[in-house]
Scaffold this active site. Sequence first.
Site, PDB file in Angstrom:
ATOM      1  N   SER A  12      12.639 -10.576   5.841  1.00 19.56           N
ATOM      2  CA  SER A  12      11.735 -10.838   6.889  1.00 19.56           C
ATOM      3  C   SER A  12      10.581 -12.253   6.003  1.00 19.56           C
ATOM      4  O   SER A  12      11.460 -12.496   4.769  1.00 19.56           O
ATOM      5  CB  SER A  12      11.066  -9.169   6.825  1.00 19.56           C
ATOM      6  OG  SER A  12      10.500  -9.150   5.728  1.00 19.56           O
ATOM      7  N   GLU A  14       6.493 -13.562   6.794  1.00 15.06           N
ATOM      8  CA  GLU A  14       5.605 -12.941   7.146  1.00 15.06           C
ATOM      9  C   GLU A  14       4.532 -14.530   7.347  1.00 15.06           C
ATOM     10  O   GLU A  14       4.915 -15.033   6.915  1.00 15.06           O
ATOM     11  CB  GLU A  14       4.728 -12.463   5.750  1.00 15.06           C
ATOM     12  CG  GLU A  14       3.300 -11.948   6.808  1.00 15.06           C
ATOM     13  CD  GLU A  14       3.023 -11.556   5.520  1.00 15.06           C
ATOM     14  OE1 GLU A  14       3.300  -9.835   5.384  1.00 15.06           O
ATOM     15  OE2 GLU A  14       1.854 -11.736   4.849  1.00 15.06           O
ATOM     16  N   ASP A 105      -8.949  -4.622   4.096  1.00 16.14           N
ATOM     17  CA  ASP A 105     -10.677  -5.137   3.156  1.00 16.14           C
ATOM     18  C   ASP A 105     -11.883  -5.267   4.498  1.00 16.14           C
ATOM     19  O   ASP A 105     -11.458  -6.563   4.704  1.00 16.14           O
ATOM     20  CB  ASP A 105     -10.295  -5.939   2.405  1.00 16.14           C
ATOM     21  CG  ASP A 105      -9.049  -5.856   0.982  1.00 16.14           C
ATOM     22  OD1 ASP A 105      -9.324  -4.366   0.961  1.00 16.14           O
ATOM     23  OD2 ASP A 105      -8.372  -6.537   1.198  1.00 16.14           O
ATOM     24  N   PHE A 214      -6.549 -16.256  -5.128  1.00 22.28           N
ATOM     25  CA  PHE A 214      -5.561 -15.450  -4.162  1.00 22.28           C
ATOM     26  C   PHE A 214      -5.109 -14.457  -5.060  1.00 22.28           C
ATOM     27  O   PHE A 214      -5.189 -13.106  -4.938  1.00 22.28           O
ATOM     28  CB  PHE A 214      -4.145 -16.103  -3.644  1.00 22.28           C
ATOM     29  CG  PHE A 214      -4.349 -15.240  -2.873  1.00 22.28           C
ATOM     30  CD1 PHE A 214      -4.681 -15.000  -1.214  1.00 22.28           C
ATOM     31  CD2 PHE A 214      -3.000 -14.674  -1.943  1.00 22.28           C
ATOM     32  CE1 PHE A 214      -4.799 -14.200  -0.323  1.00 22.28           C
ATOM     33  CE2 PHE A 214      -2.409 -13.777  -1.051  1.00 22.28           C
ATOM     34  CZ  PHE A 214      -3.467 -13.584   0.040  1.00 22.28           C
ATOM     35  N   HIS A 264      10.350  -9.755   1.072  1.00 24.63           N
ATOM     36  CA  HIS A 264       9.937  -9.945   2.702  1.00 24.63           C
ATOM     37  C   HIS A 264       9.328 -11.512   1.919  1.00 24.63           C
ATOM     38  O   HIS A 264       8.583 -11.004   1.335  1.00 24.63           O
ATOM     39  CB  HIS A 264       8.917  -9.363   2.676  1.00 24.63           C
ATOM     40  CG  HIS A 264       8.029  -9.119   3.554  1.00 24.63           C
ATOM     41  ND1 HIS A 264       7.954  -9.512   5.652  1.00 24.63           N
ATOM     42  CD2 HIS A 264       6.546  -9.410   3.958  1.00 24.63           C
ATOM     43  CE1 HIS A 264       6.729  -9.794   5.889  1.00 24.63           C
ATOM     44  NE2 HIS A 264       6.240  -9.580   4.933  1.00 24.63           N
TER      45      HIS A 264
HETATM   46  P1  FAD Z   1      -4.419   2.133   1.217  1.00 27.82           P
HETATM   47  O1  FAD Z   1      -3.327   2.005   1.266  1.00 27.82           O
HETATM   48  O2  FAD Z   1      -5.701   3.007   2.191  1.00 27.82           O
HETATM   49  O3  FAD Z   1      -4.754   2.145  -0.089  1.00 27.82           O
HETATM   50  C1  FAD Z   1      -6.003   1.331  -0.230  1.00 27.82           C
HETATM   51  C2  FAD Z   1      -7.057   2.046  -1.770  1.00 27.82           C
HETATM   52  O4  FAD Z   1      -6.764   3.174  -1.731  1.00 27.82           O
HETATM   53  C3  FAD Z   1      -5.710   1.926  -2.849  1.00 27.82           C
HETATM   54  O5  FAD Z   1      -6.587   1.737  -3.970  1.00 27.82           O
HETATM   55  C4  FAD Z   1      -5.375   3.830  -2.828  1.00 27.82           C
HETATM   56  O6  FAD Z   1      -4.920   3.840  -3.952  1.00 27.82           O
HETATM   57  C5  FAD Z   1      -6.293   4.184  -1.972  1.00 27.82           C
HETATM   58  N1  FAD Z   1      -6.500   5.012  -1.413  1.00 27.82           N
HETATM   59  C6  FAD Z   1      -5.392   5.329  -0.494  1.00 27.82           C
HETATM   60  N2  FAD Z   1      -5.397   6.138   0.218  1.00 27.82           N
HETATM   61  C7  FAD Z   1      -6.512   7.601  -0.274  1.00 27.82           C
HETATM   62  C8  FAD Z   1      -6.591   8.612  -0.038  1.00 27.82           C
HETATM   63  N3  FAD Z   1      -5.882   9.688   0.832  1.00 27.82           N
HETATM   64  N4  FAD Z   1      -8.071   9.342  -0.724  1.00 27.82           N
HETATM   65  C9  FAD Z   1      -7.994   8.527  -1.918  1.00 27.82           C
HETATM   66  N5  FAD Z   1      -7.792   6.464  -2.090  1.00 27.82           N
HETATM   67  C10 FAD Z   1      -6.955   6.434  -1.426  1.00 27.82           C
HETATM   68  N6  FAD Z   1      -4.759  -7.049   4.128  1.00 27.82           N
HETATM   69  C11 FAD Z   1      -5.433  -7.468   5.808  1.00 27.82           C
HETATM   70  O7  FAD Z   1      -6.864  -7.114   6.621  1.00 27.82           O
HETATM   71  N7  FAD Z   1      -4.548  -7.690   6.662  1.00 27.82           N
HETATM   72  C12 FAD Z   1      -3.204  -8.101   7.212  1.00 27.82           C
HETATM   73  O8  FAD Z   1      -2.457  -8.734   7.539  1.00 27.82           O
HETATM   74  C13 FAD Z   1      -2.809  -7.625   5.698  1.00 27.82           C
HETATM   75  N8  FAD Z   1      -1.208  -7.630   5.306  1.00 27.82           N
HETATM   76  C14 FAD Z   1      -0.704  -7.018   3.963  1.00 27.82           C
HETATM   77  C15 FAD Z   1       0.771  -7.098   4.019  1.00 27.82           C
HETATM   78  C16 FAD Z   1       1.222  -6.311   2.956  1.00 27.82           C
HETATM   79  C17 FAD Z   1       2.817  -6.167   2.944  1.00 27.82           C
HETATM   80  C18 FAD Z   1      -0.267  -6.129   2.162  1.00 27.82           C
HETATM   81  C19 FAD Z   1       1.628  -5.210   0.218  1.00 27.82           C
HETATM   82  C20 FAD Z   1      -1.019  -6.413   2.117  1.00 27.82           C
HETATM   83  C21 FAD Z   1      -1.209  -6.989   3.068  1.00 27.82           C
HETATM   84  N9  FAD Z   1      -2.668  -6.397   2.640  1.00 27.82           N
HETATM   85  C22 FAD Z   1      -3.104  -7.329   4.390  1.00 27.82           C
HETATM   86  C23 FAD Z   1      -3.560  -6.133   2.100  1.00 27.82           C
HETATM   87  C24 FAD Z   1      -4.211  -4.786   1.765  1.00 27.82           C
HETATM   88  O9  FAD Z   1      -5.120  -4.662   3.767  1.00 27.82           O
HETATM   89  C25 FAD Z   1      -5.276  -4.872   0.601  1.00 27.82           C
HETATM   90  O10 FAD Z   1      -4.610  -4.684  -0.187  1.00 27.82           O
HETATM   91  C26 FAD Z   1      -6.073  -3.420   1.317  1.00 27.82           C
HETATM   92  O11 FAD Z   1      -6.997  -3.179   0.145  1.00 27.82           O
HETATM   93  C27 FAD Z   1      -4.722  -1.466   1.293  1.00 27.82           C
HETATM   94  O12 FAD Z   1      -4.414  -1.462   1.935  1.00 27.82           O
HETATM   95  P2  FAD Z   1      -3.671  -1.233   1.992  1.00 27.82           P
HETATM   96  O13 FAD Z   1      -2.692   0.281   3.541  1.00 27.82           O
HETATM   97  O14 FAD Z   1      -2.641  -0.818   1.040  1.00 27.82           O
HETATM   98  O15 FAD Z   1      -4.240   0.522   1.855  1.00 27.82           O
END
Ligand code: FAD
Length: 285
Positions: A12, A14, A105, A214, A264
């Site tokens: 895929s 991005e 974030d 980055f 990806h």
């Molecule tokens: P989560 O899974 O919520 O995790 C974030 C943090 O919180 C981690 O440290 C985790 O250990 C902790 N955590 C998770 N769940 C809990 C809980 N229930 N209780 C306590 N702690 C918890 N960012 C963007 O803004 N736009 C995008 O389009 C984008 N695309 C991305 C695509 C990929 C493939 C990746 C790997 C990252 C992408 N990001 C994007 C970056 C991402 O949004 C950031 O890395 C963000 O800081 C974490 O998102 P997450 O969904 O992994 O968060």
Amino acid sequence: MNATDQHRPAFSFELFPPKTPEGSAKLKTVIAELAAVAPEFFSVTSGAGGSTRAGTFETVAWLRRQGLDTAPHLACIGSNPDEVRALLAGYGAQGIHRIVALRGDLPSGTGTGSAGAFRYANELVEFIRAEHAADFHIEVAAYPEYHPQAPNPARDLENFKRKVQAGADSAITQYFYNADAYFGFVDAARTLGVEIPIVPGIMPITNYTQLARFSDACGAEIPRWARRRLEGYGDDLESLRAFGHEVVLRLCRNLLDGGAPGLHFYTMNQSGPTLRLWADLGLST
Ligand code: FAD
């Protein structure tokens, strides 16, 4: 999918939503070049707090009009359930059945009070499943070198598992340049009972300064030996890109040979670096 396709790696690409009319025109050419190798889907990033939401929506709508499978990213932090509900309905109406569900974030300095209804990605996954049952294939993020805000790897893995228990179907990783980090992460996830495919995210190397900035921000390590070589090329972009290509090509080969379920590619809206990797991996044949 027939029986022989079941274990075929899935690839895929991005993209990010363009910010200018020139970027938009260029992206259409890039998509046409990338679509020629028939990836499984194109994903399109989306800024947290809805900052690029319209651009993401327009880009996926355009991809759909070309008949291409797409997966919009949905970064939930700073959003409320009604916004997410409307967005999902809009995507569903376009025949989109895959979402990359993320926390995103908030800009630094923003108080936690602005987080909105969704604090973590597992809450978004749960919401999508509750509202749409099995309508969407849900991708989530995984971090082979662990998320920079995680207190320790064990907690990060538990939090990754929460997303799977909430209903994620597969995961895409942050990029990395050390295959052992990926294999170690997958082994640890399997030990916790996580069975979903975990697809490595691949960042081609084309510009050292940008990559270093980055990588520092997202916690992806550029190994010292590669950093030194990349720094050493200075303004010699041709040599830097040739070296970067070899490093990433070797990584992709190691990952596929070691059983990664696909790749990806973070294309950065450029077709050349990804297609060069594609060709040298022999994926066209
Ligand atoms: P989560 O899974 O919520 O995790 C974030 C943090 O919180 C981690 O440290 C985790 O250990 C902790 N955590 C998770 N769940 C809990 C809980 N229930 N209780 C306590 N702690 C918890 N960012 C963007 O803004 N736009 C995008 O389009 C984008 N695309 C991305 C695509 C990929 C493939 C990746 C790997 C990252 C992408 N990001 C994007 C970056 C991402 O949004 C950031 O890395 C963000 O800081 C974490 O998102 P997450 O969904 O992994 O968060």
